[in-house]
Design a protein around this motif. Sequence first.
Motif: not given
Length: 472
Positions: A108-110, A158-161
């Motif tokens: 979580p948070g990565e 690098g995050f995603t929806n």
Amino acid sequence: MRVRFAPSPTGNLHIGGLRTALFNYLISRKQGGVFVLRIEDTDRKRYQPGAIESLIRSLNWSGIKYDEGPGIGGPYGSYVQSERLNLYRNAVDQLLESKNAYRDYSKPGEPVKTLEGPDQDLHKPHVVRLKMPENDTHFKDTVYGDISIPMQRPAGLGFTNDPVLLKSDGFPTYHLANVVDDSHMHISHVLRGEEWLSSMPTHLALYKALEMTPPKFAHLPLLINSDGSKLSKRSGDVSVEDYIAKNWEPEALINYTALMGWNALRTGDQNRPSEFMTMKDLIQRFDLKDVPQRRAAMFGGKLQFLNKQHLSTKIEEGDKGVLERFRAMLDIHLFVDGFQFDDEYLRDVLMLIKDRIGNLDEAANMGDYFFVDPIYTSDDAKLAYECTSSDKIDLVLTSVWNTLRNEHDWQADTLNGHLKQQQKTLKLKTNEFMMPLRWAITGKKMGPSVGSTMGLLGKETTLHRLIQHLNK
């Protein structure tokens, strides 16, 4: 037509949930369809023991009977999601195989962390995400019409929806379980709250990726307080259990709930429009075309009005349930064994006081003098006594006692005739004559007609209550 109500067992049934269940029930009954109850208990952190039983109890109390669901089964059970995990895992395998989903090993948070080939380790904690298509979503909603929802912008860095479908504990998220179950149970129409409109891109993408046909959707406007704020416990009663505890009539709550977010008068008799409806009336008149897009506010005054009407109707019909509840209240409020009174007497009491009560809870105190001696030291009795003089009290009570003590036809009409004649003989105004009598036989300032009250109390009790004041 197959519809469903799919609550989460995280607490008591909310009034908004009751409306969703009711609208599903009404449309299924009107169309001769099937109403399914499905328990969506995949959020194990919010699950509350006993909540499923509370939900079912609230639905049964409300008169909403489901055709398939917990306790009665059906062709597509189990109807509890935690007992259907294999279905969701099979769907996830299908999505992974078709490259419409992927495993994310990040914490979580990565940023998203995917592993390919020999680096994959299914024993490592991970979630499964849906690979969302890069396009806007367009669909038609029965209530809101044509809707377009723009594609979400990439999260970046690098995050995603991309939404999670399978959590690291092996349980599906709402999105996956909801779509799989609706398809597996052949749900043809989905009626749910407007808060799920924003989830439509995910759900429609899932239907397409799983090669399933989506149902027709109708999103219902939220219920709000009269000031426009969100419903909450601080706003008053918001769960069905609250209304059960306060002895509201289930027919009244259903009638009231149906009117929140449905323009009932458009489908009623235009010459005699009425918001008072039984379940049969609701089934006949309900139409999704009359559900507006604006949010509906709760107004307690209307519930009180409807409760009075429904309670009065049930009393007139001699409803056994009302009589049993009234009998129990005599013990609670007056410490009287209600079983010493037969149904006919209880109904006669309620018939006399029904126009003066809005809730059955008020009946025992309103009509206490039919079961116990009046309390002449109460504030109400003192007010009644102070409305006249002691001279007039003695005059009226003596006159009436002498007139009625030899009367054998102890019927309300006969007694009212005697009282009318005595008032005329004594040359007193109605209030001057009736108030002493009402005070003496009921200990109250207001109530049903004195003659009718005397008739139901009986000759012995009436004369005793009159003479006890003359002997003082």
